[in-house]
Design a protein around this motif. Structure first.
Motif, mmCIF file in Angstrom:
data_model
loop_
_atom_site.group_PDB
_atom_site.id
_atom_site.type_symbol
_atom_site.label_atom_id
_atom_site.label_comp_id
_atom_site.label_asym_id
_atom_site.label_seq_id
_atom_site.Cartn_x
_atom_site.Cartn_y
_atom_site.Cartn_z
ATOM 1 N N PHE A 82 5.155 12.828 -4.355
ATOM 2 C CA PHE A 82 5.717 11.471 -4.224
ATOM 3 C C PHE A 82 7.108 11.518 -3.576
ATOM 4 C CE2 PHE A 82 2.834 10.911 -7.954
ATOM 5 C CZ PHE A 82 1.919 10.104 -7.299
ATOM 6 N N GLU A 83 7.441 10.415 -2.915
ATOM 7 C CA GLU A 83 8.706 10.337 -2.165
ATOM 8 C C GLU A 83 9.862 9.948 -3.100
ATOM 9 O OE1 GLU A 83 9.231 10.667 1.246
ATOM 10 O OE2 GLU A 83 7.180 11.391 1.511
ATOM 11 N N LEU A 84 10.089 10.750 -4.124
ATOM 12 C CA LEU A 84 11.079 10.354 -5.121
ATOM 13 C C LEU A 84 12.439 11.050 -4.945
ATOM 14 C CD1 LEU A 84 8.774 10.337 -8.298
ATOM 15 C CD2 LEU A 84 9.626 8.366 -7.054
ATOM 16 N N GLN A 85 12.460 12.103 -4.153
ATOM 17 C CA GLN A 85 13.673 12.919 -4.041
ATOM 18 C C GLN A 85 14.917 12.095 -3.701
ATOM 19 O OE1 GLN A 85 14.029 16.656 -4.444
ATOM 20 N NE2 GLN A 85 15.951 15.574 -4.792
ATOM 21 N N ASP A 86 14.747 11.161 -2.742
ATOM 22 C CA ASP A 86 15.917 10.382 -2.289
ATOM 23 C C ASP A 86 16.129 9.116 -3.101
ATOM 24 O OD1 ASP A 86 15.973 12.250 -0.306
ATOM 25 O OD2 ASP A 86 14.776 11.028 1.081
ATOM 26 N N LYS A 87 15.347 8.937 -4.132
ATOM 27 C CA LYS A 87 15.398 7.673 -4.857
ATOM 28 C C LYS A 87 16.210 7.763 -6.152
ATOM 29 C CE LYS A 87 12.804 5.956 -1.739
ATOM 30 N NZ LYS A 87 13.425 5.122 -0.715
ATOM 31 N N PHE A 88 16.850 8.900 -6.377
ATOM 32 C CA PHE A 88 17.668 9.037 -7.592
ATOM 33 C C PHE A 88 18.997 8.314 -7.389
ATOM 34 C CE2 PHE A 88 14.685 12.367 -8.469
ATOM 35 C CZ PHE A 88 14.590 12.350 -9.848
ATOM 36 N N VAL A 89 19.279 7.342 -8.268
ATOM 37 C CA VAL A 89 20.568 6.665 -8.180
ATOM 38 C C VAL A 89 21.568 7.278 -9.168
ATOM 39 C CG1 VAL A 89 19.747 4.466 -7.278
ATOM 40 C CG2 VAL A 89 19.674 4.870 -9.731
ATOM 41 N N GLU A 90 21.019 8.015 -10.143
ATOM 42 C CA GLU A 90 21.885 8.770 -11.069
ATOM 43 C C GLU A 90 21.170 10.065 -11.404
ATOM 44 O OE1 GLU A 90 23.452 6.956 -14.721
ATOM 45 O OE2 GLU A 90 23.405 5.025 -13.704
ATOM 46 N N MET A 114 14.827 -7.875 -4.254
ATOM 47 C CA MET A 114 13.545 -8.574 -4.380
ATOM 48 C C MET A 114 12.607 -7.871 -5.353
ATOM 49 S SD MET A 114 13.705 -11.195 -2.362
ATOM 50 C CE MET A 114 12.081 -11.682 -1.815
ATOM 51 N N SER A 115 12.801 -6.569 -5.553
ATOM 52 C CA SER A 115 11.885 -5.835 -6.430
ATOM 53 C C SER A 115 12.003 -6.321 -7.871
ATOM 54 C CB SER A 115 12.140 -4.339 -6.355
ATOM 55 O OG SER A 115 13.382 -4.045 -6.933
ATOM 56 N N ALA A 116 13.156 -6.940 -8.185
ATOM 57 C CA ALA A 116 13.342 -7.467 -9.534
ATOM 58 C C ALA A 116 12.333 -8.575 -9.821
ATOM 59 C CB ALA A 116 14.762 -8.006 -9.694
ATOM 60 N N PHE A 117 11.835 -9.192 -8.750
ATOM 61 C CA PHE A 117 10.865 -10.274 -8.926
ATOM 62 C C PHE A 117 9.433 -9.776 -8.755
ATOM 63 C CE2 PHE A 117 14.776 -12.076 -7.242
ATOM 64 C CZ PHE A 117 15.079 -12.965 -8.251
ATOM 65 N N GLY A 118 9.267 -8.465 -8.738
ATOM 66 C CA GLY A 118 7.932 -7.924 -8.557
ATOM 67 C C GLY A 118 7.547 -7.876 -7.090
ATOM 68 N N MET A 119 8.465 -8.295 -6.208
ATOM 69 C CA MET A 119 8.178 -8.186 -4.769
ATOM 70 C C MET A 119 8.500 -6.757 -4.372
ATOM 71 S SD MET A 119 7.589 -11.321 -3.306
ATOM 72 C CE MET A 119 8.446 -11.518 -1.764
ATOM 73 N N PRO A 120 7.529 -6.045 -3.854
ATOM 74 C CA PRO A 120 7.756 -4.626 -3.575
ATOM 75 C C PRO A 120 8.605 -4.426 -2.330
ATOM 76 C CG PRO A 120 5.580 -5.268 -2.869
ATOM 77 C CD PRO A 120 6.221 -6.494 -3.420
ATOM 78 N N THR A 142 13.088 2.825 -6.868
ATOM 79 C CA THR A 142 12.137 2.964 -5.760
ATOM 80 C C THR A 142 11.673 1.586 -5.288
ATOM 81 O OG1 THR A 142 10.147 2.910 -7.117
ATOM 82 C CG2 THR A 142 11.257 5.028 -6.936
ATOM 83 N N GLY A 143 10.773 1.585 -4.327
ATOM 84 C CA GLY A 143 10.210 0.318 -3.860
ATOM 85 C C GLY A 143 9.070 -0.149 -4.725
ATOM 86 N N TYR A 177 0.841 -1.201 0.000
ATOM 87 C CA TYR A 177 0.000 0.000 0.000
ATOM 88 C C TYR A 177 0.882 1.259 0.000
ATOM 89 C CZ TYR A 177 -3.993 -3.009 1.194
ATOM 90 O OH TYR A 177 -4.972 -3.962 1.179
ATOM 91 N N GLU A 178 1.906 1.222 0.841
ATOM 92 C CA GLU A 178 2.803 2.388 0.925
ATOM 93 C C GLU A 178 3.477 2.641 -0.426
ATOM 94 O OE1 GLU A 178 3.337 4.582 3.411
ATOM 95 O OE2 GLU A 178 1.684 3.595 4.451
ATOM 96 N N ASN A 179 3.873 1.548 -1.082
ATOM 97 C CA ASN A 179 4.535 1.677 -2.384
ATOM 98 C C ASN A 179 3.618 2.293 -3.423
ATOM 99 O OD1 ASN A 179 7.120 0.839 -1.997
ATOM 100 N ND2 ASN A 179 6.627 -1.317 -2.199
ATOM 101 N N ILE A 180 2.361 1.917 -3.348
ATOM 102 C CA ILE A 180 1.395 2.477 -4.294
ATOM 103 C C ILE A 180 1.159 3.947 -3.969
ATOM 104 C CG2 ILE A 180 -1.004 2.370 -5.070
ATOM 105 C CD1 ILE A 180 -0.798 -0.715 -4.469
ATOM 106 N N ILE A 181 1.001 4.244 -2.689
ATOM 107 C CA ILE A 181 0.705 5.620 -2.275
ATOM 108 C C ILE A 181 1.914 6.536 -2.499
ATOM 109 C CG2 ILE A 181 0.231 7.077 -0.254
ATOM 110 C CD1 ILE A 181 -1.487 4.731 0.814
ATOM 111 N N GLU A 182 3.071 6.091 -2.066
ATOM 112 C CA GLU A 182 4.246 6.975 -2.073
ATOM 113 C C GLU A 182 4.867 7.193 -3.451
ATOM 114 O OE1 GLU A 182 4.885 8.766 0.237
ATOM 115 O OE2 GLU A 182 3.964 7.798 1.968
ATOM 116 N N TYR A 183 4.648 6.256 -4.376
ATOM 117 C CA TYR A 183 5.330 6.380 -5.670
ATOM 118 C C TYR A 183 4.408 6.430 -6.878
ATOM 119 C CZ TYR A 183 9.092 4.841 -2.620
ATOM 120 O OH TYR A 183 9.979 4.738 -1.585
#
Lengths: 246, 412
Positions: free
Chosen positions: B130-138, B358-364, B191-192, B47-53
């Motif tokens: 959305f909580e994206l500010q800290d999610k930039f890897v590049e 784990m997110s690579a497998f669709g696990m949030p 992101t998650g 739920y958090e992943n859907i809401i936050e991103y």
């Protein structure tokens, strides 16, 4: 693939706007071309050679065309039994392995048909281009050793068309399309089709070998080669029915 | 009273057996509580992943758009004007809002083409909602009007793209006419949310609007509230207020979203698995209690020979068994409580445990997953343990109590 045939005639079906610098108008050029390329009804055997990088695929098919309807079934071993049915603006596919009829719609129509450079949408456009575009004769050029009229069409406002702008080269003497460039609204060139061979069949000139290139991708092209074509054959009733796909 | 005392004495007298049986029940309860906590934590994380991103708390769309939303149509869009913003801002708990234009696109790198979801957004508002500010890897976010885009790292890896590369988005505008948007990648996100990571491309709203020929219209207005618990009340109030502005506008609460329903359905599936675990636990409890009763056949014969009636013997045994169930239940609750406390405080890092994302497998799941407290589960599972113990003791006690005393005494 009958729809590809439809596409071919669409490419060259052009609306007329009189150009003051020429004795012949764009409309007259298009009408002349349509006499050659427009198919009321036909049975076509053809081959598609799809090149994607180092990969090459050959697909053969038999198609029936009548008005806005078309039915194609693939005959090469790998795709044998796969069928496409176009009725008006709708398109269905049948895969023998899945034994199911699938309707192609929405954004799937933008994808390359069977991995080729022709999109499903390309196949769908059987409306006369004269209804969709305002054409203008913009000049004359020599192409593949032939003198051609060059026409440019801009999509009419609020018409649903895939390509905003298209430029066609039409043989001055034989009135057959030899090349077409398809552009996005941004001005970006999306596809180019070149006709490499035309033949005179039943007193009309017809494109026999063409190449479509997707200009957004490198090293891809699709050759479309007509093996045999029969104009106005007797097409049995019920050919273009969903029941006939299975 | 005598029989009750006898049952209690029996529990103390056979303390090893009591303890072992109780521990089996306790383990079943402990395991259930722990699993329920982790599954609850995973659902909460979804739920958090859907809401936050992806969706935030509330969305304002036109009624017709909602019906065809899956197709990301470019018709039935809405115009976000001062009036609409004014109404939205007055909603209780309002924090920020974002106008978003969603569209189908094919991401082209010159060799391959992938279908993606394009999102035209105002960059500042995107980061507010959305909580994206800290999610930039590049790299980082673009500025309005810049021909730049941001996408998930996973999507970029798939096409071997990196920050600074140029991509072409092939789109169809409002009139179904092809158009292209050429942009430079300004940043990559991780992101998650697997959807954000692998299928979304953000670009400046005005550039998307221009390419899609939709004037200044957008697909939806996304509203962030102070917390998700406010969504229900604020959403309904907003819907009422919007009626005065435009009867065609609809408010979607985060809980009504399809993605949330899917997460909810997954939880239902998990609950089914838990129910099966509980059933297995019940069988184990029944087995233990039956064996315990059979083992005491001699004792039952003796009680009968001393004049106890059948129903008195059954009462004693059922009471004893219930006592074991309660003891096991209490130990289980205690162990479960400790387990949930550890999981909710320290979490569990699956990625570190198995060494992959784990997110690579669709696990949030990115980083740690935390357990959640669910007092309802504690009560339910305790009651279940006691009830199963009680029920499972009736039949063997009845069977033993029906036997002839001599036969029962010499029963081996």
């Amino acid at each position: 693939m009958k729809n590809i045939i439809l596409l071919f005639f669409c490419f060259f079906t052009v609306v007329v706007i009189i150009t003051p610098v020429s004795a012949i108008t764009a409309e007259e050029i298009i009408n002349q071309r349509d006499k050659n390329e427009y198919l009321e009804a036909a049975r076509v055997e053809s081959e598609m050679l799809i090149v994607n990088g180092n990969r090459k695929m050959s697909k053969t098919m038999e198609s029936f065309i009548e008005g806005n309807n078309a039915l194609s079934h693939f005959t090469n071993p790998r795709d044998r039994g796969t069928k496409f049915l176009k009725r008006g603006d709708d398109l269905w596919m049948f895969f023998p392995d899945a034994e199911d009829i699938v309707k192609i719609s929405g954004h799937m129509l933008n994808q390359g048909m069977m991995g080729s450079d022709f999109s499903y949408q390309d196949m769908m456009e059987s409306d006369k281009l004269t209804d969709l575009y305002n054409f203008e004769l913009i000049g004359e050029e020599e192409l593949h050793g032939r003198q051609c009229y060059v026409l440019e069409g801009i999509a009419k406002e609020n018409k649903e068309v895939s390509y905003y702008r298209r430029r066609s080269w039409i043989d001055k003497e034989r009135f057959i399309g030899l090349k077409e460039e398809l552009y996005a609204q941004s001005g970006r060139l999306l596809k180019i089709m070149n006709v490499n061979r035309v033949e005179q069949i039943d007193d009309r000139w017809y494109p026999i070998e063409s190449v479509m290139e997707n200009k957004l991708r490198k090293n891809t092209s699709t050759d479309f080669i007509i093996k045999s074509i029969e104009f106005n054959p007797g097409i049995p009733a019920g050919t273009f029915s969903l029941e006939n796909m299975q | 009273m005598f029989l009750t005392k006898l049952a209690f004495k029996n529990l103390v007298r056979h303390r090893n057996r009591t303890l072992i049986t109780a521990l089996i029940i306790a383990f079943a309860i402990f395991f259930f509580i722990l699993m329920d906590s982790l599954i609850g934590g995973m659902t909460e994380m979804s739920y958090e992943n859907i809401i936050e991103y992806e969706a935030s708390h509330l969305q304002v769309v036109s009624h017709e758009y909602r019906e065809e939303e899956d197709e990301l149509p470019l018709k039935n869009l809405l115009t976000v004007d001062e009036q609409l913003i004014g109404v939205v801002k007055r909603v209780a708990g309002y924090q920020a809002s974002l106008a978003e234009l969603n569209f189908q696109a094919r991401l082209n790198d010159g060799i391959n083409e992938l279908p993606v979801i394009g999102k035209g957004v105002n960059p500042d508002k995107l980061l507010d909602v959305f909580e994206l500010q800290d999610k930039f890897v590049e790299g980082s976010i673009f500025s309005s009007g810049e021909y730049k885009a941001v996408m998930g790292k996973r999507l970029a890896d798939l096409l071997k793209l990196k920050q600074g590369d140029y991509i072409t988005l092939l789109v169809k505008d409002k009139n179904e006419t092809f158009n292209t948007i050429d942009v430079e990648i300004s940043g990559l996100l991780h992101t998650g949310n697997p959807k954000v990571n692998s299928s979304i491309v953000y670009l400046p709203l005005n550039i998307a609007q221009q390419a899609l020929n939709v004037d200044n219209q957008v697909s939806k207005l996304i509203v962030r509230l102070e917390n998700k618990d406010l969504a229900e009340i604020s959403g309904h109030l907003l819907a009422e207020n919007l009626k005065t502005l435009d009867n065609n506008l609809e408010v979607i609460l985060w809980g009504d979203l399809e993605a949330v329903s899917v997460a909810g359905a997954k939880q239902m599936g998990n609950q089914m698995i838990l129910a099966i675990i509980l059933l297995i636990a019940a069988i184990a409890i029944i087995n233990t209690v039956i064996l315990a009763a059979l083992e005491r056949m001699k004792e039952i014969g003796m009680m009968k020979a001393m004049g106890l009636q059948r129903k008195e013997i059954i009462y004693t045994f059922v009471l004893e068994s219930t006592g074991i169930g309660m003891l096991g239940g209490l130990i289980g609750l205690l162990l479960g409580g400790i387990g949930v406390w550890i999981f909710s405080k320290y979490g569990i890092d699956w990625g570190a445990m198995i060494g992959m994302d784990m997110s690579a497998f669709g696990m949030p799941i990115i980083g740690k997953m935390y357990g959640v407290w669910n007092l309802g589960t504690f009560l339910l599972v305790f009651g279940f343990g006691v009830f199963v113990s009680l029920l499972s003791s009736i039949l063997p006690a009845y069977w033993a109590a029906s036997k002839d005393p001599v036969e029962a005494i010499y029963h081996q």
